[in-house]
Write a protein that holds these residues in place. Structure first.
Motif, PDB file in Angstrom:
ATOM      1  N   ALA A 164     -15.826 -23.623  23.407  1.00 54.04           N
ATOM      2  CA  ALA A 164     -16.092 -25.041  23.649  1.00 54.04           C
ATOM      3  C   ALA A 164     -15.227 -25.601  24.775  1.00 54.04           C
ATOM      4  CB  ALA A 164     -15.882 -25.844  22.372  1.00 54.04           C
ATOM      5  N   ARG A 165     -13.975 -25.190  24.832  1.00 57.64           N
ATOM      6  CA  ARG A 165     -13.075 -25.794  25.813  1.00 57.64           C
ATOM      7  C   ARG A 165     -13.103 -25.083  27.167  1.00 57.64           C
ATOM      8  NH1 ARG A 165      -9.000 -23.500  22.324  1.00 57.64           N
ATOM      9  NH2 ARG A 165      -8.046 -21.667  23.297  1.00 57.64           N
ATOM     10  N   ASP A 166     -13.773 -23.939  27.248  1.00 57.46           N
ATOM     11  CA  ASP A 166     -13.692 -23.155  28.474  1.00 57.46           C
ATOM     12  C   ASP A 166     -14.633 -23.642  29.563  1.00 57.46           C
ATOM     13  OD1 ASP A 166     -12.264 -20.536  29.363  1.00 57.46           O
ATOM     14  OD2 ASP A 166     -14.316 -20.343  30.121  1.00 57.46           O
ATOM     15  N   GLY A 167     -15.731 -24.313  29.212  1.00 56.17           N
ATOM     16  CA  GLY A 167     -16.641 -24.720  30.267  1.00 56.17           C
ATOM     17  C   GLY A 167     -17.832 -25.491  29.765  1.00 56.17           C
ATOM     18  N   GLN A 168     -18.668 -25.883  30.708  1.00 53.88           N
ATOM     19  CA  GLN A 168     -19.913 -26.565  30.413  1.00 53.88           C
ATOM     20  C   GLN A 168     -21.028 -25.516  30.390  1.00 53.88           C
ATOM     21  OE1 GLN A 168     -20.390 -29.853  29.707  1.00 53.88           O
ATOM     22  NE2 GLN A 168     -18.147 -30.024  29.704  1.00 53.88           N
ATOM     23  N   TRP A 169     -21.703 -25.417  29.267  1.00 50.67           N
ATOM     24  CA  TRP A 169     -22.670 -24.332  29.088  1.00 50.67           C
ATOM     25  C   TRP A 169     -24.116 -24.813  29.019  1.00 50.67           C
ATOM     26  CZ3 TRP A 169     -19.767 -20.467  30.170  1.00 50.67           C
ATOM     27  CH2 TRP A 169     -18.450 -20.400  29.703  1.00 50.67           C
ATOM     28  N   SER A 170     -24.366 -26.082  29.263  1.00 48.34           N
ATOM     29  CA  SER A 170     -25.710 -26.636  29.045  1.00 48.34           C
ATOM     30  C   SER A 170     -26.783 -25.954  29.895  1.00 48.34           C
ATOM     31  CB  SER A 170     -25.712 -28.141  29.313  1.00 48.34           C
ATOM     32  OG  SER A 170     -25.295 -28.416  30.641  1.00 48.34           O
ATOM     33  N   GLY A 171     -26.410 -25.378  31.032  1.00 50.26           N
ATOM     34  CA  GLY A 171     -27.400 -24.704  31.865  1.00 50.26           C
ATOM     35  C   GLY A 171     -27.579 -23.237  31.552  1.00 50.26           C
ATOM     36  N   HIS A 172     -26.828 -22.715  30.592  1.00 48.39           N
ATOM     37  CA  HIS A 172     -26.875 -21.301  30.248  1.00 48.39           C
ATOM     38  C   HIS A 172     -27.868 -21.038  29.116  1.00 48.39           C
ATOM     39  CE1 HIS A 172     -23.156 -21.468  32.509  1.00 48.39           C
ATOM     40  NE2 HIS A 172     -22.943 -20.169  32.375  1.00 48.39           N
ATOM     41  N   VAL A 173     -28.176 -19.763  28.902  1.00 47.62           N
ATOM     42  CA  VAL A 173     -28.809 -19.288  27.681  1.00 47.62           C
ATOM     43  C   VAL A 173     -27.728 -18.571  26.890  1.00 47.62           C
ATOM     44  CG1 VAL A 173     -30.550 -17.771  26.667  1.00 47.62           C
ATOM     45  CG2 VAL A 173     -31.071 -19.031  28.765  1.00 47.62           C
ATOM     46  N   ALA A 174     -27.563 -18.934  25.608  1.00 48.95           N
ATOM     47  CA  ALA A 174     -26.460 -18.416  24.808  1.00 48.95           C
ATOM     48  C   ALA A 174     -26.938 -17.420  23.763  1.00 48.95           C
ATOM     49  CB  ALA A 174     -25.721 -19.569  24.122  1.00 48.95           C
ATOM     50  N   PHE A 175     -26.121 -16.393  23.528  1.00 52.07           N
ATOM     51  CA  PHE A 175     -26.344 -15.400  22.482  1.00 52.07           C
ATOM     52  C   PHE A 175     -25.058 -15.348  21.656  1.00 52.07           C
ATOM     53  CE2 PHE A 175     -28.920 -14.392  26.092  1.00 52.07           C
ATOM     54  CZ  PHE A 175     -30.132 -13.961  25.577  1.00 52.07           C
ATOM     55  N   VAL A 222     -22.929 -13.434  33.633  1.00 50.48           N
ATOM     56  CA  VAL A 222     -22.702 -13.405  32.185  1.00 50.48           C
ATOM     57  C   VAL A 222     -21.259 -13.769  31.924  1.00 50.48           C
ATOM     58  CG1 VAL A 222     -22.622 -11.990  30.113  1.00 50.48           C
ATOM     59  CG2 VAL A 222     -24.479 -11.669  31.749  1.00 50.48           C
ATOM     60  N   HIS A 223     -21.069 -14.770  31.079  1.00 52.07           N
ATOM     61  CA  HIS A 223     -19.728 -15.154  30.630  1.00 52.07           C
ATOM     62  C   HIS A 223     -19.621 -14.679  29.179  1.00 52.07           C
ATOM     63  CE1 HIS A 223     -16.361 -18.064  31.740  1.00 52.07           C
ATOM     64  NE2 HIS A 223     -15.989 -17.485  30.615  1.00 52.07           N
ATOM     65  N   LEU A 224     -18.792 -13.668  28.962  1.00 53.59           N
ATOM     66  CA  LEU A 224     -18.706 -13.009  27.661  1.00 53.59           C
ATOM     67  C   LEU A 224     -17.388 -13.345  26.970  1.00 53.59           C
ATOM     68  CD1 LEU A 224     -19.492 -10.852  25.499  1.00 53.59           C
ATOM     69  CD2 LEU A 224     -18.503  -9.130  27.034  1.00 53.59           C
ATOM     70  N   PHE A 225     -17.479 -13.877  25.751  1.00 51.50           N
ATOM     71  CA  PHE A 225     -16.316 -14.103  24.893  1.00 51.50           C
ATOM     72  C   PHE A 225     -16.369 -13.082  23.753  1.00 51.50           C
ATOM     73  CE2 PHE A 225     -16.725 -18.115  27.009  1.00 51.50           C
ATOM     74  CZ  PHE A 225     -15.442 -18.683  27.051  1.00 51.50           C
TER      75      PHE A 225
END
Length: 429
Positions: free
Chosen positions: A363-374, A306-309
């Motif tokens: 947006a600038r922190d990484g590529q998220w296309s393979g994640h599920v986002a909440f 989990v990558h949490l902002f």
């Protein structure tokens, strides 16, 4: 059922079939839109409608809150939603079935819709003036009856469940002068999922319901938690933050929302973005994520990362700082990034982490296309974050968030369509 048929079938414009598959919403949409300038902005129309309603049926006033400002804005939004989406009758029917399910907690009965229709027709004529046409009036009536039929259907489908659930406040903690954490023990079994939200009513503000997200996953003792930020004077949030005490009894509506974890999400990497009190549903989702150990006694695959902002304007408003540090220390598969909007004096290598607008940081922190986002927080932040994620290649069906007013309809040019205190789950509405 006979009462429903009598109410929906009587009056000026016969409606032989109100099914979504047969209702020609596009035709009525064209008629209504052609004459829309006669009744917009909706302020005068809605003022005349409620004047007519309460003059002819004074007892109906008790179904509404003391202040009608939010109610007027809510009705304007509903009108815009109907008119702009009438060419998609199945979608409209689903929306108003849910609305009818929710309106049970207000004490609304099918016969009240008949009074509302009569008041609306009188208000349309009074607002539009001499250019008004009977054929347009009939289109408005058909549109209203189509929505009402769906609302009655939604209420009928929920007849076996309570219209609302009372709960006693067991704890009230001020985390900031404008923010409180409430824990409420619901008196009867209450079903919800982590990531969802519910309407809450305070006895200090009868019939004024506002939506708040659950800040905890379901617990065996039936206790729920809300994080509530005061958004202005004399409203529901002010009553809950400043004047609610342990022992007070609140009322909860049914749980809603699709920002929930699915079983197939368990092995995937997740992106969670929380702004302000949007942290509340994300905290609940993290509780559920951390607790998923097995299904049917069989161990699951290791959970994804989990990558949490978590965003706030400054350190003072980052009210969950201690909890975030504890979570990061406890779970090696959780990475926490704190984003501060205006604390520009914080060094880049500070433990407080990165700062700047939350959507830009994500947006600038990484590529998220393979994640599920909440994504949860104020509507503007959610809209900006979702747009950045989609632009970065993430599929829309992998982004979960609660309804955002500016995204749900295309009425961004109609400020009255969106109540000023309405934001996405987690913050006060």
């Amino acid at each position: 059922m006979r009462l429903r048929q009598r109410i929906l079938g009587q009056g000026r414009a016969p409606v032989p079939d109100l099914a979504a598959t047969s209702y020609d919403g596009a035709a009525d949409q064209r008629l209504i839109t052609q004459y829309l300038d006669l009744v917009t902005p909706f302020g005068d129309l809605i003022a005349h409608l409620y004047d007519e309603l309460f003059t002819r049926w004074p007892y109906l006033r008790s179904l509404f809150p003391a202040s009608m400002d939010f109610q007027r804005a809510h009705l304007a939004r509903a009108f815009w939603y109907l008119i702009e989406n009438l060419h998609r009758p199945a979608e409209v029917a689903a929306y108003f079935r849910q609305l009818g399910h929710d309106h049970r907690k207000l004490g609304v009965r099918p016969v009240h819709y008949e009074a509302f229709e009569s008041a609306l027709v009188a208000a349309l004529r009074r607002t539009a003036g001499p250019r008004w046409a009977e054929v347009v009036e009939q289109a408005w009536v058909r549109m209203l009856r189509f929505a009402v039929a769906s609302m009655v259907e939604g209420a009928d489908a929920a007849i076996a469940e309570p219209p609302c659930w009372p709960g006693t406040v067991t704890a009230h903690e001020r985390r900031r002068p404008d923010l409180a954490v409430l824990r409420v023990r619901v008196h009867e079994p209450y079903t919800y999922r982590a990531g969802q939200y519910a309407a809450v009513e305070s006895p200090l503000m009868p019939q004024a319901w506002r939506h708040y997200s659950f800040a905890s996953a379901p617990r065996p003792d039936g206790e729920v938690e809300f994080h509530i930020r005061r958004t202005g004077p004399d409203g529901v949030s002010e009553a809950l933050v400043n004047r609610t005490r342990v022992g007070d009894v609140l009322r909860l509506g049914p749980a809603h929302g699709t920002m929930t974890l699915k079983e197939e999400d368990h092995p995937r990497d997740l992106l969670m973005v929380a702004g302000g009190t949007g942290w509340a549903p994300v905290r609940a989702l993290l509780e559920e994520w951390a607790s998923r150990r097995s299904t049917g006694g069989l161990p699951l695959r290791p959970p994804g990362r989990v990558h949490l902002f978590v965003g706030a304007r400054n350190r003072t408003e980052l009210y969950a700082a201690e909890t975030l540090s504890q979570l990061a220390a406890r779970h090696s598969r959780l990475q926490v990034v704190r984003v501060l909007d205006d604390d520009l004096a914080t060094p880049a290598d500070s433990p407080m982490g990165e700062y700047g607008p939350l959507a830009e940081a994500v947006a600038r922190d990484g590529q998220w296309s393979g994640h599920v986002a909440f994504v949860s927080g104020p509507a503007g932040m959610v809209g900006a974050t979702v747009a950045r994620l989609v632009a970065g290649g993430m599929l829309a069906d992998r982004i979960r968030h609660d309804p955002v007013p500016d995204l749900m309809t295309s009425s961004a040019g109609h400020p009255e369509a969106h109540p000023a205190d309405e934001v996405v789950a987690g913050a006060a509405r």
